[in-house]
Design a protein around this motif. Structure first.
Motif, short mmCIF file in Angstrom:
data_model
loop_
_atom_site.label_atom_id
_atom_site.label_comp_id
_atom_site.label_asym_id
_atom_site.label_seq_id
_atom_site.Cartn_x
_atom_site.Cartn_y
_atom_site.Cartn_z
N TYR A 70 1.16 -0.67 -0.72
CA TYR A 70 0.05 -0.53 -0.11
C TYR A 70 0.82 1.28 0.19
CZ TYR A 70 1.22 0.11 5.21
OH TYR A 70 1.62 0.14 6.23
N LEU A 71 2.34 0.88 0.06
CA LEU A 71 2.79 2.25 0.67
C LEU A 71 4.10 2.51 -0.69
CD1 LEU A 71 5.36 1.23 3.33
CD2 LEU A 71 2.94 2.85 3.52
N LEU A 72 3.12 2.21 -2.34
CA LEU A 72 3.06 2.53 -3.59
C LEU A 72 2.91 3.19 -4.00
CD1 LEU A 72 4.80 1.10 -6.20
CD2 LEU A 72 2.43 -0.14 -7.15
N SER A 73 4.03 3.98 -4.57
CA SER A 73 3.53 5.30 -5.30
C SER A 73 2.28 5.64 -6.47
CB SER A 73 4.77 5.90 -5.59
OG SER A 73 5.52 5.65 -6.33
N THR A 74 1.58 6.37 -6.60
CA THR A 74 0.48 6.34 -7.95
C THR A 74 0.63 7.33 -8.82
OG1 THR A 74 -0.45 7.88 -5.67
CG2 THR A 74 -1.39 5.81 -6.47
N GLU A 75 -0.15 7.57 -10.13
CA GLU A 75 0.04 8.88 -10.29
C GLU A 75 0.08 10.07 -9.99
OE1 GLU A 75 -1.88 8.21 -13.92
OE2 GLU A 75 -1.55 5.62 -14.55
N ALA A 78 3.36 10.38 -5.15
CA ALA A 78 4.81 9.96 -5.05
C ALA A 78 5.16 8.96 -3.38
CB ALA A 78 6.12 10.62 -4.61
N GLY A 79 5.72 7.88 -3.45
CA GLY A 79 4.72 7.21 -2.03
C GLY A 79 6.52 7.21 -1.14
N VAL A 80 6.22 5.97 -0.44
CA VAL A 80 7.56 6.61 0.74
C VAL A 80 8.94 7.12 0.78
CG1 VAL A 80 8.18 5.99 2.99
CG2 VAL A 80 5.54 6.54 2.49
N TYR A 81 8.51 5.31 -0.37
CA TYR A 81 10.05 5.01 -0.82
C TYR A 81 10.55 5.87 -2.20
CZ TYR A 81 9.52 1.31 2.73
OH TYR A 81 9.70 1.06 3.45
N ASN A 82 9.95 6.13 -3.02
CA ASN A 82 9.88 7.14 -4.21
C ASN A 82 9.73 9.03 -3.76
OD1 ASN A 82 10.05 7.95 -6.84
ND2 ASN A 82 7.90 7.87 -7.41
N SER A 83 11.09 10.02 -3.03
CA SER A 83 10.96 10.38 -2.68
C SER A 83 11.42 11.85 -3.31
CB SER A 83 12.13 10.98 -1.69
OG SER A 83 12.42 12.45 -1.14
N PRO A 84 10.97 12.77 -3.67
CA PRO A 84 10.84 13.35 -4.77
C PRO A 84 11.67 14.03 -5.12
CG PRO A 84 9.39 15.19 -3.96
CD PRO A 84 9.33 13.21 -3.78
N PHE A 85 12.83 14.90 -4.04
CA PHE A 85 14.00 15.19 -3.85
C PHE A 85 15.33 14.05 -4.27
CE2 PHE A 85 11.87 17.30 -0.59
CZ PHE A 85 11.36 17.79 -1.86
N ARG A 86 15.12 12.63 -4.95
CA ARG A 86 16.37 11.61 -5.06
C ARG A 86 16.29 11.89 -6.85
NH1 ARG A 86 16.16 6.46 -1.93
NH2 ARG A 86 18.08 6.60 -3.05
N LYS A 87 17.34 11.32 -7.35
CA LYS A 87 17.29 11.58 -8.78
C LYS A 87 16.67 10.25 -8.97
CE LYS A 87 21.64 13.90 -9.18
NZ LYS A 87 22.96 13.97 -9.07
N SER A 88 16.68 8.58 -8.75
CA SER A 88 15.88 7.82 -8.88
C SER A 88 14.97 6.90 -7.78
CB SER A 88 17.06 6.55 -9.64
OG SER A 88 18.24 6.47 -8.19
#
Length: 246
Positions: A70-75, A78-88
């Motif tokens: 349930y922590l998967l990011s959507t369109e 962004a999820g917990v593991y998909n931070s916008p401040f990270r490159k990947s």
């Protein structure tokens, strides 16, 4: 001549130096082979343990990914593991995308990595054997035949205990109980109740009662005051007392 012959015979036929040297060389070669085999076996076991640990960690990581799907990011978010401040995105985010979510029943069960990688020789936990399906429930209808009612049987089975007067009464009579209590109290009490105060002036005013052998009119005996051994000079053989001299 005999000494020379015995030395030659023993060196030639009994303690052969070259045969013993050859035997020791063979033992050293055999020991080296066994040592190499044991080293290879230890390395193989170590690699196998590492492989099992890696597989166990992967299984655990996959189970956690399925559990936290349930922590998967959507369109839009962004999820917990998909931070916008990270490159990947985080590797956990990629694992969440590949894994499938657990159902409600699977989440209540124990994690699969705990029993799938069970190591039998270590015997860390008892093995789980597959059991058969449980039997269907028995019908509540009354069985055919001259049987009693279930409620009546249960009432007779769980009825309270009603002992008779002989069972409920005590074995010993009240008189014997009173005697036993009195004996215990007598054993507990002191022999006399006169208080002994050795460091006070309580006993100074009391009159001293002499003993019988000191209160007679003939006087007290000299034994214990003048001498401690009975002496009868009339029965002596010599005039002087014999002494042991070392």
């Amino acid at each position: 001549i005999q000494k020379r012959w015995r030395g030659y015979y023993i060196r030639k036929y009994i303690h052969n130096y070259y045969a013993l040297k050859k035997y020791l060389e063979a033992i050293s070669v055999n020991n080296e082979i066994v040592r190499n085999e044991l080293q290879e076996y230890a390395e193989m076991k170590e690699k196998e343990e590492k492989r099992k640990d890696i597989e166990k960690k992967e299984k655990e990581k996959q189970y956690q990914a399925r559990k936290m799907h349930y922590l998967l990011s959507t369109e839009k978010i962004a999820g917990v593991y998909n931070s916008p401040f990270r490159k990947s995105p985080d590797p956990m985010e990629l694992l969440l995308r590949k894994s499938k979510p657990l159902s409600h029943r699977q989440q209540q069960m124990k994690s699969p990595f705990a029993y799938k990688l069970y190591d039998w020789p270590t015997c860390k936990r008892p093995p789980t054997f597959s059991t058969a399906q449980p039997l269907p429930p028995i019908g509540r209808q009354k069985p055919q035949g001259p049987f009693r009612d279930t409620a009546e049987v249960l009432q007779q089975r769980y009825k309270p205990l009603e002992p008779t007067l002989r069972v409920a009464a005590s074995i010993s009579s009240p008189l014997e109980k009173a005697r036993e209590k009195m004996k215990k109290e007598e054993w507990r009490n002191c022999i006399h109740d006169n208080e002994f105060l050795p460091f006070s002036s309580y006993h100074k005013n009391e009159k001293y009662d002499p003993s019988i052998h000191r209160s007679v009119k003939y006087g007290q005996e000299t034994y214990g005051i003048t001498h401690f051994r009975e002496v009868q000079p009339k029965k002596w053989v010599a005039d002087k007392v014999s002494h042991c001299i070392f």
